[in-house]
Design a protein around this motif. Structure first.
Motif, short mmCIF file in Angstrom:
data_model
loop_
_atom_site.label_atom_id
_atom_site.label_comp_id
_atom_site.label_asym_id
_atom_site.label_seq_id
_atom_site.Cartn_x
_atom_site.Cartn_y
_atom_site.Cartn_z
N UNK A 4 7.10 -5.49 4.32
CA UNK A 4 6.55 -6.43 3.82
C UNK A 4 5.24 -6.54 3.04
N UNK A 5 4.89 -7.59 2.23
CA UNK A 5 3.83 -7.14 1.10
C UNK A 5 2.74 -7.51 1.89
N UNK A 6 1.92 -6.33 2.01
CA UNK A 6 0.57 -6.82 2.90
C UNK A 6 -0.19 -5.30 3.12
N UNK A 7 -1.43 -5.33 3.43
CA UNK A 7 -2.20 -4.19 3.79
C UNK A 7 -2.75 -4.28 4.85
N UNK A 8 -3.97 -3.97 5.12
CA UNK A 8 -4.39 -3.91 6.75
C UNK A 8 -4.64 -5.21 7.29
N UNK A 9 -4.70 -6.34 6.65
CA UNK A 9 -4.76 -7.83 7.26
C UNK A 9 -3.35 -8.29 7.43
N UNK A 10 -2.29 -7.48 7.34
CA UNK A 10 -1.04 -7.99 7.85
C UNK A 10 -0.86 -8.41 9.10
N UNK A 11 -1.41 -7.47 9.83
CA UNK A 11 -1.05 -7.70 11.53
C UNK A 11 -1.79 -8.85 11.91
N UNK A 12 -1.52 -9.61 12.83
CA UNK A 12 -2.52 -10.64 13.55
C UNK A 12 -3.78 -10.32 14.11
N UNK A 13 -4.95 -11.05 13.45
CA UNK A 13 -6.28 -10.62 14.09
C UNK A 13 -7.25 -9.94 13.22
N UNK A 148 -8.99 -1.91 0.08
CA UNK A 148 -8.16 -0.98 -0.33
C UNK A 148 -8.73 -0.35 -1.72
N UNK A 149 -9.05 -1.30 -2.50
CA UNK A 149 -9.74 -0.78 -4.12
C UNK A 149 -11.24 -0.32 -3.67
N UNK A 150 -11.97 -0.93 -2.73
CA UNK A 150 -13.33 -0.45 -2.56
C UNK A 150 -13.41 0.98 -1.90
N UNK A 151 -12.40 1.79 -1.69
CA UNK A 151 -12.52 2.92 -0.82
C UNK A 151 -11.83 4.17 -1.68
N UNK A 152 -11.69 3.66 -2.93
CA UNK A 152 -10.94 4.66 -4.26
C UNK A 152 -12.24 5.61 -4.46
N UNK A 153 -11.93 6.81 -4.90
CA UNK A 153 -12.72 7.64 -5.80
C UNK A 153 -12.35 7.83 -6.91
N UNK A 154 -11.28 9.06 -7.08
CA UNK A 154 -10.84 9.48 -8.32
C UNK A 154 -9.31 9.08 -8.32
N UNK A 160 -1.28 0.77 -0.22
CA UNK A 160 -1.16 -0.07 0.86
C UNK A 160 0.13 -0.35 1.14
N UNK A 161 0.44 -0.47 2.58
CA UNK A 161 1.95 -0.89 3.00
C UNK A 161 1.70 -1.33 4.39
N UNK A 266 4.99 6.49 3.46
CA UNK A 266 4.78 5.93 2.18
C UNK A 266 3.49 5.98 1.70
N UNK A 267 2.34 6.15 2.59
CA UNK A 267 1.34 6.55 2.06
C UNK A 267 0.87 7.86 1.81
N UNK A 268 1.61 8.73 2.48
CA UNK A 268 1.54 10.32 2.20
C UNK A 268 2.08 10.26 0.70
#
Length: 407
Positions: A4-13, A148-154, A160-161, A266-268
């Motif tokens: 599904x289209x989502x990141x860490x906020x996709x799960x409830x709560x 997700x953008x805030x933790x990026x460096x290079x 996200x997935x 996917x993240x790997x």
């Protein structure tokens, strides 16, 4: 299971936020916060480097000793590694400030940092970032993306997935965000990964699932052969999906593990494909190995070979480098039984048969190697086991990025 289209906020709560706190001079976002409305069972896997950053030490303590976790606060730009007691005290303060802002114990707050090693955290900026993020935590798709953008460096893109899975008649979600582009090597990397799920699962089973799956996902990626001081993967489960608690192996545990594997794989691949200066994702599939560990070793040997990575960058089917890497891996096999193929969207081509060159056209090989995702397949003919590793090509830009990293 479905993506599904989502990141860490996709799960409830789960809620998230990402802001610019003033750590990065560029003005880019540099702090993220993840929060669960309910306490979470927690699992973690961390760097194998003897030199461990202060946040790693803090998080290991939280995972092992705290009854639950409920938030993760992350900064990018400064790694808080090799910073002594002052650095650890900064972790304690970050957790305490976050806990105060959210009304939870500091022992329920995980802390992560990424960036330059050796510098102390600018705590005024950190405190400012926490105070900015707590009031704007949200559960929307954009909130996850900003975090997700805030933790990026290079990194050149956020990673996200999210996937849905049916557990005990209830729909649960497993999701994650990660960062990583350089200092990436098997057995973890400058890689931060935060996984969230609303599945109800016992703490022991959560850790078992994470520890088992990391062997075939995050421990199978490499960009440059450097294992970082800050590598962390944490998994938070708040149980809000309402499925019967998973307390032992069985069908629901198997389904949960499949969903977790999809997220971590996917993240790997996203991390490996976004390697510093990379122009393509380089995947290595090894089959015919005598055992599983041998298969992993063989795949890692090829994906970490600087000569092979340079050949991929040059779109050069220099298969001798692949065979050479297999040979020095330490795994015993008969070189005269090895077959090798190249694969991409442009086609599949056998380039080695029984340890010698197969009849193929160099132009066709170059065309296959010119895609954004390239796979080398090697069958070593020594057994029935297989493994996959992920990396990227080695480019001129990799040197430029790391020559100028601090300046």
């Amino acid at each position: 299971m479905k993506t599904v289209d989502g990141g860490v906020t996709a799960p409830k709560g789960f809620k998230a936020a990402g802001v610019h706190a003033g750590i990065k001079k560029s003005g880019k976002k540099d702090m993220a916060l993840i929060y669960s409305e309910a306490p979470c069972r927690t699992a973690g896997v961390f760097t194998t480097n003897v030199v461990k950053a202060a946040p790693v030490k803090w998080d290991q303590k939280v995972v092992l000793e705290s009854p639950f976790a409920q938030a993760v606060v992350v900064n990018s730009g400064v790694a808080n590694a090799c910073t002594g007691k002052e650095g650890y005290d900064c972790c304690t303060e970050m957790a305490a400030e976050t806990g105060k802002a959210l009304g939870i114990p500091k022992e329920a707050v995980l802390v992560a940092s990424t960036g330059v090693i050796g510098a102390q955290l600018p705590m005024d900026a950190i405190r400012s970032g926490i105070s900015k993020m707590a009031p704007i935590l949200g559960c929307k798709r954009l909130d996850a993306r900003l975090a997700a953008e805030a933790i990026m460096t290079t990194d050149t893109k956020p990673k996200e997935i999210a996937v849905e899975v049916e557990l005990g008649g209830k729909t649960a979600v497993v999701s994650g965000m990660g960062k990583g582009s350089g200092m990436i090597h098997p057995n973890m990397a400058t890689m931060l990964c935060f996984l969230t799920t609303d599945a109800c699962i016992a703490r022991e089973m959560l850790q078992k699932a994470l520890s088992a799956d990391v062997k075939d996902t995050f421990n199978m990626i490499s960009v440059d052969g450097d294992t970082s001081t800050n590598d962390s993967v944490v998994l938070l489960a708040n149980g809000m999906a309402g499925n019967p608690e998973i307390t032992e192996e069985g069908e629901d545990y198997r389904l949960f593990c499949e969903a977790l594997h999809e997220v971590m794989t996917t993240l790997s691949k996203m991390i490996a494909g976004d390697g510093e200066g990379a122009t393509c994702l380089f995947e290595v599939k090894v089959s015919g190995a005598p055992d599983k560990e041998a298969a992993r070793t063989l795949a890692k040997a090829v994906v970490t070979s600087s000569l092979t990575k340079a050949a991929v960058f040059g779109r050069d089917a220099n298969w001798g480098r692949i065979l050479c890497a297999l040979g020095y891996s330490g795994v015993s096999f008969d070189p005269e039984k090895v077959d090798i193929w190249l694969l991409s969207r442009a086609g599949k081509l056998k380039i080695v048969e029984n340890g010698t060159a197969a009849g193929y056209e160099e132009e066709e090989a170059t065309r296959i190697l010119s895609e954004e995702e390239v796979t080398a397949i090697a069958d070593v003919g020594a057994g029935d086991f297989s493994a996959t590793a992920w990396g990227c090509d080695l480019t001129l830009d990799y040197v430029k990025i790391n020559a100028d990293y601090r300046s």
